[in-house]
Write an enzyme that holds these catalytic residues in place. Structure first.
Site, PDB file in Angstrom:
ATOM      1  N   SER A   1      39.593  50.955  52.527  1.00 49.41           N
ATOM      2  CA  SER A   1      40.301  51.942  51.711  1.00 49.41           C
ATOM      3  C   SER A   1      40.536  53.242  52.463  1.00 49.41           C
ATOM      4  O   SER A   1      41.483  53.970  52.158  1.00 49.41           O
ATOM      5  CB  SER A   1      39.515  52.227  50.438  1.00 49.41           C
ATOM      6  OG  SER A   1      39.393  51.035  49.692  1.00 49.41           O
TER       7      SER A   1
ATOM      8  N   ASP B   1      38.765  47.859  42.620  1.00 49.83           N
ATOM      9  CA  ASP B   1      38.174  47.387  43.873  1.00 49.83           C
ATOM     10  C   ASP B   1      36.682  47.058  43.713  1.00 49.83           C
ATOM     11  O   ASP B   1      36.219  46.023  44.200  1.00 49.83           O
ATOM     12  CB  ASP B   1      38.356  48.470  44.935  1.00 49.83           C
ATOM     13  CG  ASP B   1      37.632  48.172  46.229  1.00 49.83           C
ATOM     14  OD1 ASP B   1      38.040  47.226  46.919  1.00 49.83           O
ATOM     15  OD2 ASP B   1      36.649  48.877  46.544  1.00 49.83           O
TER      16      ASP B   1
HETATM   17 MG    MG Z   1      39.273  53.980  46.525  1.00 52.16          MG
HETATM   18 ZN    ZN Z   2      36.796  47.905  48.702  1.00 51.98          ZN
END
Ligand code: MG
Ligand code: ZN
Ligand code: MG
Length: 383
Positions: A102, A279
Site C-alpha cells: 500500500s 485490505d
Molecule cells: Mg491503506
Molecule cells: Zn495490505
C-alpha cells in the site's frame, strides 16, 4: 515444443562463452525477480475544456473486482459505484515487486512515481517526491484526508510525508506539521500526543491554528465547524475499530469534508478518502468483515456523489491500490451467503478497476499504469 537442435543442443564452447557474456551484459540486474517495466508509450493527455475544480480520490485499500462484486451481491445487487460513467484499469505493480504494497501504491497515486514497497512519498532512490496534496496546497487549494486506518498508515502517509519506511509512524506524524492540510480525520492520536520523544503534536498543530480534537473529547458530528481554521480530528488512539465493531464515521466525515473544504478556499480542493480495512479483512480472509467494509466505503462514495452532482465542478476517482487475498466468489454462493475462496493472506497482482465521475472523467478510461493516475488527475485540473 519441437525445435531443431544442432550438436544435440550443445553449443561450441567459444559460442557459449560469448552467449554468456552477452547475457551478463544485458542483465545488470536479476531481471527475473523484478516486475515488468512500463512498456506503454507516454500518452499525451488532453486537458478537458472544463477543468475539474475539486478532486476527491477515493481509495479502497485491497479493493479488487471481486471485493466490489461481493459488496454488490450482499447489498441487494446494487452499489453507488454503478453511477460512475467511466471505468478503466490500472497496473498496480511497484518498482521492485510485481506485487505492490500500500505504501508504493499510494505513493504512485500521490506523486506519479513508481517506487519500492514500503516507500512513503519517496522515489526508488529515497529522494522526497512532491505529492499532489502538497502541490494543491501550494496552488492555494484546500486539502484533506479522511481514513479508516490511523492517519499515519501507509495510504494517507504517502500524501503528506516523505520517509523511507512505512513503519516510521512517529516520523510520519511530523509530516502533518510540514503541509497546511486543512482537514484530517482518522485514527492514531497516540502518534501525536503520546510519543516516545515526548513532543506534543496536538499543541504544535494548535499553535499553527488548527482546531484539534478527538474521540475522547467529543463525537465528530458534535463539532461546531469553524471554517476559519484547519481541522484535525482523531477517531481512536491506534487503529480504528471495524464497521462490525461499531465504527460509523466514514460516511458523515466524507460529507463533512466536502462541505468544509469547499468553504476553505475558492480555488477548489483535493480530498483523499480511504476505506482502509477492506485490505485488513482480505489479509484475515474474513469475508463478512470485508463485505461490511466494502458496503460502508460505497456509502461514502454515495455521499461524495451527492455532493459532486450538486456542485458540478467535482471529479471523483474511485480505485484500489491492489487486490488482497486472491478473493473469489465460488460455486454455491447465493445473494445471502457467499462461498468464498482465498489464494493468499497477502496482496495479488491483478489489474485494478478505476471509476471516474465528473469533469475530466474521460481521462480515466482505458488501461494504464497506477502512477499515471497522478498525471491524469493533474490533467483533469488543467495543471
Ligand atoms: Mg491503506
Ligand atoms: Zn495490505
Ligand atoms: Mg491548507
Amino acid at each position: 515444443m519441437m525445435t531443431t537442435r544442432p550438436n544435440n543442443g550443445l553449443l561450441p564452447i567459444k559460442q557459449s562463452l560469448i552467449a554468456l557474456l552477452f547475457i551478463a551484459a544485458a542483465c545488470n540486474k536479476p531481471s527475473q525477480s523484478l516486475p515488468p517495466q512500463p512498456v506503454s508509450q507516454p500518452v499525451k493527455l488532453e486537458r478537458p475544456a472544463q477543468p475539474a475544480k475539486n478532486i476527491v480520490l477515493m481509495i479502497g485499500d485491497g479493493m479488487g473486482l471481486s471485493q466490489i462484486s461481493a459488496g454488490m451481491i450482499r447489498n441487494n445487487n446494487t452499489l453507488f459505484l454503478e453511477q460512475f460513467p467511466v471505468v478503466g484499469l490500472h497496473k498496480a505493480y511497484s518498482s521492485d515487486n510485481l506485487i505492490t504494497d500500500s505504501a508504493a501504491g499510494a505513493t504512485a497515486f500521490a506523486t506519479g512515481i513508481k517506487t519500492y514497497n514500503g516507500a512513503i512519498g519517496v522515489t526508488a532512490d529515497q529522494n522526497p517526491a512532491p505529492t499532489i496534496l502538497e502541490q494543491a496546497e501550494e496552488r492555494g487549494m484546500a486539502t484533506g484526508m479522511v481514513v479508516t486506518s490511523t492517519v499515519v498508515h501507509a495510504t494517507p502517509a504517502a500524501f503528506i510525508a516523505h520517509v523511507k519506511d512505512r513503519n516510521m509512524y512517529e516520523n510520519i506524524a511530523l509530516g502533518f506539521l510540514q503541509t497546511e492540510i486543512d482537514l484530517v480525520i482518522g485514527g492514531g492520536s497516540k502518534y501525536f500526543n503520546r510519543r516516545s520523544d515526548q513532543r506534543n503534536i496536538y499543541g504544535l498543530l494548535q499553535e499553527k491554528g488548527y482546531y484539534v480534537s478527538d474521540f475522547s473529547i467529543e463525537p465528530l458530528t458534535d463539532i461546531a465547524l469553524d471554517f476559519t481554521k484547519n481541522l484535525a480530528y482523531f477517531t481512536s488512539e491506534s487503529d480504528p475499530p471495524t464497521v462490525q465493531q461499531g465504527r460509523d464515521y466514514l460516511v458523515p466525515a466524507s460529507q463533512l469534508a466536502c462541505n468544509f473544504l469547499s468553504r476553505r478556499s475558492d480555488k477548489g480542493f483535493f480530498l483523499m478518502i480511504e476505506g482502509a480495512q477492506i485490505d485488513w479483512a482480505g489479509h484475515a480472509n474474513n469475508t463478512s468483515y470485508m463485505v461490511s467494509e466494502m458496503i460502508e466505503f460505497d456509502k461514502a462514495i454515495g455521499e461524495v456523489l451527492k455532493y459532486a452532482k450538486e456542485d458540478g465542478n467535482t471529479l471523483i476517482i474511485v480505485t484500489g491500490d491492489h487486490e488482497t487475498g486472491g478473493f473469489s466468489i465460488n460455486q454455491g454462493s447465493t445473494r445471502d451467503s457467499i462461498v468464498a475462496g482465498y489464494t493468499t493472506d497477502y496482496h495479488t497482482g491483478t489489474l485494478i478497476p478505476v471509476f471516474a465521475y465528473g469533469p475530466g472523467a474521460s481521462l480515466f478510461s482505458g488501461i494504464y499504469e497506477n502512477n499515471s493516475i497522478y498525471d491524469r488527475m493533474c490533467a483533469a485540473m488543467g495543471w
